[in-house]
Design a protein around this motif. Structure first.
Motif, PDB file in Angstrom:
ATOM      1  N   GLU A 171      45.286   9.209   3.505  1.00  0.00           N
ATOM      2  CA  GLU A 171      44.509   8.575   4.386  1.00  0.00           C
ATOM      3  C   GLU A 171      42.946   8.248   3.684  1.00  0.00           C
ATOM      4  OE1 GLU A 171      44.788   9.588   8.328  1.00  0.00           O
ATOM      5  OE2 GLU A 171      46.922   9.022   8.610  1.00  0.00           O
ATOM      6  N   VAL A 172      42.464   9.621   3.240  1.00  0.00           N
ATOM      7  CA  VAL A 172      41.394   9.666   2.779  1.00  0.00           C
ATOM      8  C   VAL A 172      41.087   8.825   1.552  1.00  0.00           C
ATOM      9  CG1 VAL A 172      39.796  11.619   1.792  1.00  0.00           C
ATOM     10  CG2 VAL A 172      41.178  11.982   3.816  1.00  0.00           C
ATOM     11  N   VAL A 173      42.187   9.220   0.764  1.00  0.00           N
ATOM     12  CA  VAL A 173      41.872   8.177  -0.615  1.00  0.00           C
ATOM     13  C   VAL A 173      41.990   6.820  -0.323  1.00  0.00           C
ATOM     14  CG1 VAL A 173      43.234   7.702  -2.663  1.00  0.00           C
ATOM     15  CG2 VAL A 173      43.200  10.012  -1.832  1.00  0.00           C
ATOM     16  N   ALA A 174      42.734   6.173   0.628  1.00  0.00           N
ATOM     17  CA  ALA A 174      42.772   4.809   0.930  1.00  0.00           C
ATOM     18  C   ALA A 174      41.601   4.317   1.459  1.00  0.00           C
ATOM     19  CB  ALA A 174      43.862   4.650   1.826  1.00  0.00           C
ATOM     20  N   THR A 175      40.962   5.299   2.381  1.00  0.00           N
ATOM     21  CA  THR A 175      39.357   4.774   3.107  1.00  0.00           C
ATOM     22  C   THR A 175      38.614   4.803   1.987  1.00  0.00           C
ATOM     23  OG1 THR A 175      40.227   5.892   4.993  1.00  0.00           O
ATOM     24  CG2 THR A 175      37.716   5.710   4.695  1.00  0.00           C
ATOM     25  N   VAL A 176      38.502   5.750   0.956  1.00  0.00           N
ATOM     26  CA  VAL A 176      37.485   5.749   0.138  1.00  0.00           C
ATOM     27  C   VAL A 176      37.807   4.723  -0.892  1.00  0.00           C
ATOM     28  CG1 VAL A 176      36.538   7.032  -1.946  1.00  0.00           C
ATOM     29  CG2 VAL A 176      37.101   8.207   0.275  1.00  0.00           C
ATOM     30  N   ALA A 177      38.810   4.335  -1.414  1.00  0.00           N
ATOM     31  CA  ALA A 177      39.182   3.369  -2.073  1.00  0.00           C
ATOM     32  C   ALA A 177      38.668   2.012  -1.481  1.00  0.00           C
ATOM     33  CB  ALA A 177      40.571   3.020  -2.473  1.00  0.00           C
ATOM     34  N   ALA A 178      38.872   1.897  -0.095  1.00  0.00           N
ATOM     35  CA  ALA A 178      38.673   0.589   0.532  1.00  0.00           C
ATOM     36  C   ALA A 178      37.141   0.355   0.800  1.00  0.00           C
ATOM     37  CB  ALA A 178      39.294   0.277   1.777  1.00  0.00           C
ATOM     38  N   ALA A 179      36.272   1.329   1.016  1.00  0.00           N
ATOM     39  CA  ALA A 179      34.964   1.540   1.540  1.00  0.00           C
ATOM     40  C   ALA A 179      33.954   1.520   0.456  1.00  0.00           C
ATOM     41  CB  ALA A 179      35.033   2.412   2.585  1.00  0.00           C
ATOM     42  N   ILE A 180      34.132   2.472  -0.618  1.00  0.00           N
ATOM     43  CA  ILE A 180      33.176   2.869  -1.413  1.00  0.00           C
ATOM     44  C   ILE A 180      33.095   2.125  -2.793  1.00  0.00           C
ATOM     45  CG2 ILE A 180      31.955   4.672  -2.434  1.00  0.00           C
ATOM     46  CD1 ILE A 180      31.785   4.717   0.346  1.00  0.00           C
ATOM     47  N   GLU A 185      24.256  -0.696   5.823  1.00  0.00           N
ATOM     48  CA  GLU A 185      25.164  -0.052   4.967  1.00  0.00           C
ATOM     49  C   GLU A 185      25.197   1.595   5.259  1.00  0.00           C
ATOM     50  OE1 GLU A 185      25.656  -0.867   0.282  1.00  0.00           O
ATOM     51  OE2 GLU A 185      23.746  -0.189   0.705  1.00  0.00           O
ATOM     52  N   GLY A 186      23.686   1.957   5.649  1.00  0.00           N
ATOM     53  CA  GLY A 186      23.916   3.265   6.021  1.00  0.00           C
ATOM     54  C   GLY A 186      24.600   3.470   7.184  1.00  0.00           C
ATOM     55  N   ALA A 187      24.644   2.866   7.962  1.00  0.00           N
ATOM     56  CA  ALA A 187      25.519   2.902   9.318  1.00  0.00           C
ATOM     57  C   ALA A 187      26.965   3.114   9.088  1.00  0.00           C
ATOM     58  CB  ALA A 187      25.077   2.011  10.193  1.00  0.00           C
ATOM     59  N   ASN A 246      19.707   2.076  -3.028  1.00  0.00           N
ATOM     60  CA  ASN A 246      19.517   1.554  -4.620  1.00  0.00           C
ATOM     61  C   ASN A 246      20.740   0.410  -4.632  1.00  0.00           C
ATOM     62  OD1 ASN A 246      17.523   3.278  -5.142  1.00  0.00           O
ATOM     63  ND2 ASN A 246      19.024   4.809  -5.669  1.00  0.00           N
ATOM     64  N   ASP A 247      21.653   0.509  -5.415  1.00  0.00           N
ATOM     65  CA  ASP A 247      22.734  -0.275  -5.647  1.00  0.00           C
ATOM     66  C   ASP A 247      23.734  -0.449  -4.704  1.00  0.00           C
ATOM     67  OD1 ASP A 247      21.615  -1.028  -7.950  1.00  0.00           O
ATOM     68  OD2 ASP A 247      22.545   0.419  -9.195  1.00  0.00           O
ATOM     69  N   PRO A 248      24.463  -1.033  -4.318  1.00  0.00           N
ATOM     70  CA  PRO A 248      25.527  -1.271  -3.092  1.00  0.00           C
ATOM     71  C   PRO A 248      26.411  -0.123  -3.069  1.00  0.00           C
ATOM     72  CG  PRO A 248      25.398  -3.365  -3.931  1.00  0.00           C
ATOM     73  CD  PRO A 248      24.766  -2.650  -5.149  1.00  0.00           C
ATOM     74  N   VAL A 249      26.561   0.560  -2.029  1.00  0.00           N
ATOM     75  CA  VAL A 249      27.518   1.735  -2.098  1.00  0.00           C
ATOM     76  C   VAL A 249      28.722   1.021  -1.298  1.00  0.00           C
ATOM     77  CG1 VAL A 249      27.632   3.738  -0.629  1.00  0.00           C
ATOM     78  CG2 VAL A 249      25.634   3.225  -1.681  1.00  0.00           C
ATOM     79  N   ILE A 250      28.511   0.420  -0.102  1.00  0.00           N
ATOM     80  CA  ILE A 250      29.824  -0.252   0.340  1.00  0.00           C
ATOM     81  C   ILE A 250      30.509  -1.486  -0.220  1.00  0.00           C
ATOM     82  CG2 ILE A 250      30.816  -1.074   2.547  1.00  0.00           C
ATOM     83  CD1 ILE A 250      29.593   1.778   2.544  1.00  0.00           C
ATOM     84  N   ARG A 251      31.740  -1.350  -0.711  1.00  0.00           N
ATOM     85  CA  ARG A 251      32.465  -2.179  -1.266  1.00  0.00           C
ATOM     86  C   ARG A 251      32.434  -3.486  -0.541  1.00  0.00           C
ATOM     87  NH1 ARG A 251      36.442  -1.676  -5.376  1.00  0.00           N
ATOM     88  NH2 ARG A 251      36.544   0.554  -4.845  1.00  0.00           N
ATOM     89  N   THR A 252      32.255  -4.874  -1.475  1.00  0.00           N
ATOM     90  CA  THR A 252      32.512  -5.843  -0.846  1.00  0.00           C
ATOM     91  C   THR A 252      33.924  -6.324  -0.314  1.00  0.00           C
ATOM     92  OG1 THR A 252      30.892  -6.824  -2.273  1.00  0.00           O
ATOM     93  CG2 THR A 252      32.382  -8.586  -1.539  1.00  0.00           C
ATOM     94  N   GLY A 253      33.789  -6.912   1.085  1.00  0.00           N
ATOM     95  CA  GLY A 253      35.251  -6.958   1.677  1.00  0.00           C
ATOM     96  C   GLY A 253      35.539  -6.171   2.579  1.00  0.00           C
ATOM     97  N   PHE A 254      34.957  -4.801   2.701  1.00  0.00           N
ATOM     98  CA  PHE A 254      35.082  -3.705   3.865  1.00  0.00           C
ATOM     99  C   PHE A 254      34.578  -4.048   5.158  1.00  0.00           C
ATOM    100  CE2 PHE A 254      34.243   0.418   5.816  1.00  0.00           C
ATOM    101  CZ  PHE A 254      35.455   0.753   5.905  1.00  0.00           C
ATOM    102  N   ALA A 255      33.078  -4.760   5.034  1.00  0.00           N
ATOM    103  CA  ALA A 255      32.317  -5.204   6.229  1.00  0.00           C
ATOM    104  C   ALA A 255      31.870  -6.483   6.257  1.00  0.00           C
ATOM    105  CB  ALA A 255      31.206  -4.091   6.372  1.00  0.00           C
TER     106      ALA A 255
END
Length: 486
Positions: free
Chosen positions: A8-17, A130-132, A27-36
């Protein structure tokens, strides 16, 4: 269950970051496009606004026909359109005057201000959103922190073991034998320094391996003498590193190694000071040595690279000898010790103390040429070749030659050798003064000879100058003879 939580942790990080996130938010985007989706929409609007402003200058030039139209920005007015007074008649009706300059006017349009507001506000809103989202992702992962930490610890161990195994295979390391006998030994055949060997391999040079034999029964203290630059320090460090690698379960850079367990490795190596605390280089050296003598046990390994070099020769030699005797004679110690030193007088301890042995770095002398062989061989050295190393370092030839003369004089007990008289160094006797003048009048040829810098002359210049001086000397002698006859 643990694997599921980690999945679950790996899937969350892969989808979100993002794949390559920045070191900090903002600075540059942290949240991956398509997550939010909301964040993606805001980013898209900001990109469109920036694209509009970037192409505004070209678009407005084409619409108005004013080739000198410029788009600018300042912190007071924001974005603006600047047009020179010569083009005032061609200004469109939807332009709103914002600022008057000496030779131009600045304008805005409702559409420009709308996009400006979107750009300036979007960056702050994107950063906050993005911070939230990032904190929400971290909160999800925090619930599985124990599982993540255990997995990280296991991966760290695997990384270390895999790294040690790879190095062992690539560099021909061997598995050491560890012993827990009452009289512990260190027996290394063909030992090598791991990092120095690797650097020499890159430079296509070979590392010279050396053997080591230490025990608490017969070869407890080994005094290593020999030239500067011959490899004493490398040898000391490689023994300590081999012992350390063996005791952490790694293979070692050697042909064979038998290591009796060591509780601690004590080193007195290098020169440092702590002037702010009032501790000179020599004081730091003595503090380190005191800590070693108070803390070492029979199972310790002591590695000493010079002791007593920061004070007078007699003081330093006395301290070095006293330390060696203490390590050898004190029942609580009696530990395996390697001692590299330039005090050749310490080699005499091998004739007095039964568990002291002498070894030296081998040197090949071919006339004035000295070759350091990097081999540790039995016996003591009687020279350090420091003057030779000074020459290699680029010291002026005059300094090197003069140092050799002084050394020969000191070692031979010549007239200029230092003597002690009443606690003071006896003054060197005055050099003989030759009368190089006639009737008290200095000879100009002699004076020119005295002022001549021989070291700076080429062979051809030296021959030419010698010929000139000879002619002057012959002419001066002839003139003096004629004056005497008259």
């Amino acid at each position: 269950l643990r694997a599921a939580r980690l999945g679950e942790v790996v899937a969350t990080v892969a989808a979100a970051i993002a794949d390559d996130p920045p070191a900090a938010l903002g600075n540059d985007p942290v949240i991956r496009t398509g997550f939010a989706p909301d964040l993606d929409e805001l980013r898209q609007k900001a990109r469109e606004a920036k694209s509009y402003i970037a192409g505004l200058e070209r678009t407005e030039r084409e619409r108005t026909g004013i080739k000198g139209l410029k788009v600018g920005f300042n912190k007071v007015f924001g974005y603006y359109l600047e047009i020179s007074n010569a083009n005032r008649e061609a200004i469109p009706a939807d332009y709103i005057r914002k600022q008057t300059l000496v030779g131009a006017e600045r304008y805005i349009t409702p559409e420009l201000k709308e996009y400006e507001t979107l750009v300036s506000g979007a960056e702050e809103r994107i950063a906050a959103m993005e911070g939230a989202i990032y904190r929400e992702v971290v909160g999800r992962i925090a619930g599985s922190a124990p599982h993540v930490l255990r997995a990280a610890d296991a991966l760290a161990h695997l990384d270390v073991f895999a790294g040690l195994a790879t190095v062992a295979v690539e560099r021909r390391y061997v598995r050491p034998t560890l012993g827990d006998e009452p009289d512990p030994v260190i027996c290394i055949e063909g030992g090598r320094h791991p990092t120095v060997e690797a650097s020499l391999s890159v430079a296509s040079e070979g590392f010279v391996p050396n053997d080591t034999n230490l025990d608490t029964a017969e070869r407890q203290v080994v005094i290593i003498t020999g030239p500067n630059m011959a490899g004493k320090s490398t040898y000391l460090r490689q023994v300590a590193l081999i012992v350390l690698l063996a005791q952490i379960g790694a293979f070692v850079p050697a042909d064979r190694a038998e290591i009796g367990l060591v509780d601690r490795i004590f080193t007195r190596i290098g020169a440092q000071d702590d002037l702010a605390a009032g501790q000179s280089t020599f004081m730091v050296e003595m503090l380190e040595m005191a800590a070693i003598l108070h803390s070492a046990t029979r199972r310790s390994l002591i590695v000493l690279d010079e002791i007593g070099r920061g004070t007078s020769t007699y003081d330093g030699l006395s301290i070095a000898r006293a330390v060696t005797e203490y390590i050898h004679n004190t029942p609580r110690l009696g530990c395996r010790t390697l001692f590299a030193t330039h005090y050749h007088e310490l080699t005499a301890l091998a004739d007095i103390l039964p568990r002291v042995q002498n070894e030296r770095m081998d040197v090949l002398e071919e006339g004035d040429r000295v070759v350091f062989l990097r081999r540790v061989v039995p016996g003591g050295a009687d020279r350090s070749y420091g003057i030779h190393v000074a020459g290699l370092a680029g010291m002026p030839r005059a300094v090197v030659r003069r140092a050799g003369e002084i050394l020969a004089d000191l070692e031979g007990g010549g007239e200029r050798a230092p003597r002690r008289t009443g606690g003071r160094r006896a003054p060197a006797p005055a050099a003989p003064q030759f009368q190089l003048s006639l009737f008290g009048v200095p000879d100009p040829t002699i004076e020119e000879l005295r002022a001549l810098d021989v070291e700076s002359l080429s062979p051809l210049e030296a021959i030419t100058k010698l010929y000139e001086l000879k002619q002057k000397a012959l002419g001066g002698a002839s003139g003096r003879e004629q004056s005497t006859l008259r």
